[in-house]
Motif scaffolding. Sequence first.
Motif, mmCIF file in Angstrom:
data_model
loop_
_atom_site.group_PDB
_atom_site.id
_atom_site.type_symbol
_atom_site.label_atom_id
_atom_site.label_comp_id
_atom_site.label_asym_id
_atom_site.label_seq_id
_atom_site.Cartn_x
_atom_site.Cartn_y
_atom_site.Cartn_z
ATOM 1 N N THR A 28 0.843 -1.210 0.000
ATOM 2 C CA THR A 28 0.000 0.000 0.000
ATOM 3 C C THR A 28 0.879 1.261 0.000
ATOM 4 O OG1 THR A 28 -0.193 -0.089 2.405
ATOM 5 C CG2 THR A 28 -1.991 -1.061 1.144
ATOM 6 N N GLU A 29 2.055 1.164 0.643
ATOM 7 C CA GLU A 29 2.956 2.322 0.655
ATOM 8 C C GLU A 29 3.654 2.518 -0.696
ATOM 9 O OE1 GLU A 29 5.404 2.358 4.327
ATOM 10 O OE2 GLU A 29 3.685 1.413 5.259
ATOM 11 N N PRO A 33 -3.514 -0.329 -3.652
ATOM 12 C CA PRO A 33 -4.458 -0.561 -2.547
ATOM 13 C C PRO A 33 -4.597 -2.047 -2.225
ATOM 14 C CG PRO A 33 -5.615 0.283 -4.504
ATOM 15 C CD PRO A 33 -4.173 0.176 -4.867
ATOM 16 N N PHE A 35 -7.072 -5.238 -0.935
ATOM 17 C CA PHE A 35 -8.438 -5.534 -1.375
ATOM 18 C C PHE A 35 -9.493 -5.079 -0.370
ATOM 19 C CE2 PHE A 35 -7.573 -9.351 -4.426
ATOM 20 C CZ PHE A 35 -7.012 -8.467 -5.326
ATOM 21 N N ARG A 36 -9.139 -5.233 0.930
ATOM 22 C CA ARG A 36 -10.155 -5.009 1.960
ATOM 23 C C ARG A 36 -10.149 -3.592 2.518
ATOM 24 N NH1 ARG A 36 -8.492 -10.135 2.248
ATOM 25 N NH2 ARG A 36 -10.115 -11.716 2.319
ATOM 26 N N TYR A 77 1.370 -3.562 -12.911
ATOM 27 C CA TYR A 77 2.254 -3.052 -11.857
ATOM 28 C C TYR A 77 3.632 -2.690 -12.427
ATOM 29 C CZ TYR A 77 -1.301 -5.276 -8.931
ATOM 30 O OH TYR A 77 -2.481 -5.631 -8.344
ATOM 31 N N ASN A 105 1.437 -11.523 -2.663
ATOM 32 C CA ASN A 105 1.285 -10.438 -3.638
ATOM 33 C C ASN A 105 1.673 -10.876 -5.039
ATOM 34 O OD1 ASN A 105 0.438 -8.899 -1.559
ATOM 35 N ND2 ASN A 105 2.394 -7.879 -1.221
ATOM 36 N N ILE A 106 1.062 -10.200 -5.999
ATOM 37 C CA ILE A 106 1.271 -10.559 -7.404
ATOM 38 C C ILE A 106 1.970 -9.420 -8.135
ATOM 39 C CG2 ILE A 106 -0.663 -12.172 -7.502
ATOM 40 C CD1 ILE A 106 -2.424 -9.936 -8.603
ATOM 41 N N HIS A 122 0.785 -16.647 -5.171
ATOM 42 C CA HIS A 122 -0.370 -16.290 -6.000
ATOM 43 C C HIS A 122 0.034 -15.862 -7.416
ATOM 44 C CE1 HIS A 122 -3.143 -15.591 -2.257
ATOM 45 N NE2 HIS A 122 -2.882 -16.850 -2.493
ATOM 46 N N GLY A 192 1.778 -6.962 6.770
ATOM 47 C CA GLY A 192 0.729 -6.490 5.868
ATOM 48 C C GLY A 192 -0.207 -7.565 5.361
ATOM 49 N N SER A 193 -0.552 -8.489 6.223
ATOM 50 C CA SER A 193 -1.562 -9.484 5.840
ATOM 51 C C SER A 193 -2.535 -9.671 6.989
ATOM 52 C CB SER A 193 -0.914 -10.831 5.495
ATOM 53 O OG SER A 193 -1.933 -11.800 5.300
ATOM 54 N N VAL A 197 -6.526 -15.340 4.232
ATOM 55 C CA VAL A 197 -6.543 -16.115 2.993
ATOM 56 C C VAL A 197 -5.801 -17.439 3.206
ATOM 57 C CG1 VAL A 197 -5.888 -16.107 0.549
ATOM 58 C CG2 VAL A 197 -6.633 -13.987 1.621
ATOM 59 N N ASN A 218 1.432 -5.176 11.240
ATOM 60 C CA ASN A 218 0.229 -4.979 10.422
ATOM 61 C C ASN A 218 -0.607 -3.828 10.963
ATOM 62 O OD1 ASN A 218 -1.309 -6.316 8.157
ATOM 63 N ND2 ASN A 218 -2.935 -6.152 9.683
ATOM 64 N N GLY A 235 1.240 1.568 10.630
ATOM 65 C CA GLY A 235 0.728 1.979 9.328
ATOM 66 C C GLY A 235 1.868 2.416 8.417
HETATM 67 P P1 NAD Z 1 -5.579 -8.234 3.098
HETATM 68 O O1 NAD Z 1 -6.203 -7.143 2.300
HETATM 69 O O2 NAD Z 1 -6.422 -9.282 3.638
HETATM 70 O O3 NAD Z 1 -4.755 -7.644 4.325
HETATM 71 C C1 NAD Z 1 -3.889 -6.568 4.166
HETATM 72 C C2 NAD Z 1 -3.590 -6.067 5.577
HETATM 73 O O4 NAD Z 1 -2.559 -5.092 5.480
HETATM 74 C C3 NAD Z 1 -4.799 -5.398 6.240
HETATM 75 O O5 NAD Z 1 -4.959 -5.900 7.554
HETATM 76 C C4 NAD Z 1 -4.411 -3.913 6.255
HETATM 77 O O6 NAD Z 1 -4.953 -3.218 7.356
HETATM 78 C C5 NAD Z 1 -2.907 -4.024 6.342
HETATM 79 N N1 NAD Z 1 -2.195 -2.833 5.869
HETATM 80 C C6 NAD Z 1 -2.575 -1.938 4.941
HETATM 81 N N2 NAD Z 1 -1.605 -1.017 4.771
HETATM 82 C C7 NAD Z 1 -0.601 -1.348 5.605
HETATM 83 C C8 NAD Z 1 0.674 -0.788 5.882
HETATM 84 N N3 NAD Z 1 1.108 0.303 5.276
HETATM 85 N N4 NAD Z 1 1.470 -1.412 6.773
HETATM 86 C C9 NAD Z 1 1.041 -2.542 7.416
HETATM 87 N N5 NAD Z 1 -0.153 -3.100 7.196
HETATM 88 C C10 NAD Z 1 -0.956 -2.521 6.298
HETATM 89 O O7 NAD Z 1 -4.424 -8.756 2.189
HETATM 90 P P2 NAD Z 1 -3.826 -10.183 2.072
HETATM 91 O O8 NAD Z 1 -3.866 -10.850 3.420
HETATM 92 O O9 NAD Z 1 -2.571 -10.056 1.377
HETATM 93 O O10 NAD Z 1 -4.858 -10.974 1.153
HETATM 94 C C11 NAD Z 1 -5.589 -10.420 0.088
HETATM 95 C C12 NAD Z 1 -5.343 -11.063 -1.256
HETATM 96 O O11 NAD Z 1 -5.295 -10.015 -2.165
HETATM 97 C C13 NAD Z 1 -4.065 -11.827 -1.446
HETATM 98 O O12 NAD Z 1 -4.406 -13.045 -1.931
HETATM 99 C C14 NAD Z 1 -3.261 -11.080 -2.506
HETATM 100 O O13 NAD Z 1 -2.842 -11.944 -3.532
HETATM 101 C C15 NAD Z 1 -4.239 -10.130 -3.119
HETATM 102 N N6 NAD Z 1 -3.753 -8.756 -3.355
HETATM 103 C C16 NAD Z 1 -2.479 -8.525 -3.797
HETATM 104 C C17 NAD Z 1 -2.066 -7.217 -4.003
HETATM 105 C C18 NAD Z 1 -0.664 -6.960 -4.491
HETATM 106 O O14 NAD Z 1 -0.074 -7.802 -5.153
HETATM 107 N N7 NAD Z 1 -0.078 -5.802 -4.151
HETATM 108 C C19 NAD Z 1 -2.914 -6.147 -3.763
HETATM 109 C C20 NAD Z 1 -4.206 -6.430 -3.328
HETATM 110 C C21 NAD Z 1 -4.604 -7.738 -3.115
#
Ligand code: NAD
Length: 248
Positions: A28-29, A33, A35-36, A77, A105-106, A122, A192-193, A197, A218, A235
Amino acid sequence: MNKEIEQVALMLKTSRNTVVVTGAGISTEAGIPDFRGEHGIYRQLGEDRVMQIINIDCFRSNPDHFYLFYRKHFHSYAHVRPSPAHLALAQLEGQGLVKAVVTQNIDGLHQKAGSRRVVAIHGTADRYVCTNRACQEVYDQDYVDTYPLTVPCCEQCEEALKPDVVLFGEPIKNYYDALELITGAHLLIVIGSSLTVYPLAGFVRDYCNSNKDLLIINKGPTQMDYAATLKVDAGHTGDFLGRVLDRI
Ligand code: NAD
């Protein structure tokens, strides 16, 4: 915060086998974004809808529908730069303090940051593979972006290309590598998870059964907070890891 930085630095220095698990929150940094989160696709479009379309059955039965949605909502990306957190992890690996990164992450940002041992369960978004098993030619994002039709096809055999990512309904990639690395670690760090999943969340649960140190960095809660030796609710993960590096 200073106490947490000291503690994490000490954990890293004293562990002989540290593995890091990362999720969407580490990117996210970098501007992607999760997903949630507030700007995430689940919040905007609804989790069920996304799961029904970004799904292997939808891809097979209605590739036009799949690609119309995929092209609109899943961006390349290719031009995204790694965040300070990705760079810090690559540096820790270079110093011999991190053995491997297992990522959901992908986006390929760990590799871009210089991490060498990355297990991407993934897949990789900027790769597309021909669905003809006898061909399996690989294409890049540019090929797909400039393809004149909605469903990109192989120029060798004209079969549809599939993004090289794990769709809903498909098994993860590198299952045993990820399981072995995670359960064999002496220190596991989750960054950051939300750990919702599966099967990755299950691997972390298995690791916790052997009473080893679990560090979670996280923003907000995760499913395994109760098992963490230390939970850092950060954060600004890049900033936090940078300060840990300064202490080492
Ligand atoms: P998730 O969305 O379930 O969890 C992400 C977590 O990271 C959340 O709890 C959130 O509050 C936290 N977060 C957000 N910004 C943060 C920060 N700066 N520092 C620390 N924590 C932070 O994500 P997930 O568990 O990875 O699972 C979602 C699925 O979405 C995965 O399967 C993944 O493949 C996919 N996905 C991938 C990408 C990517 O490749 N960048 C992006 C979105 C979703």
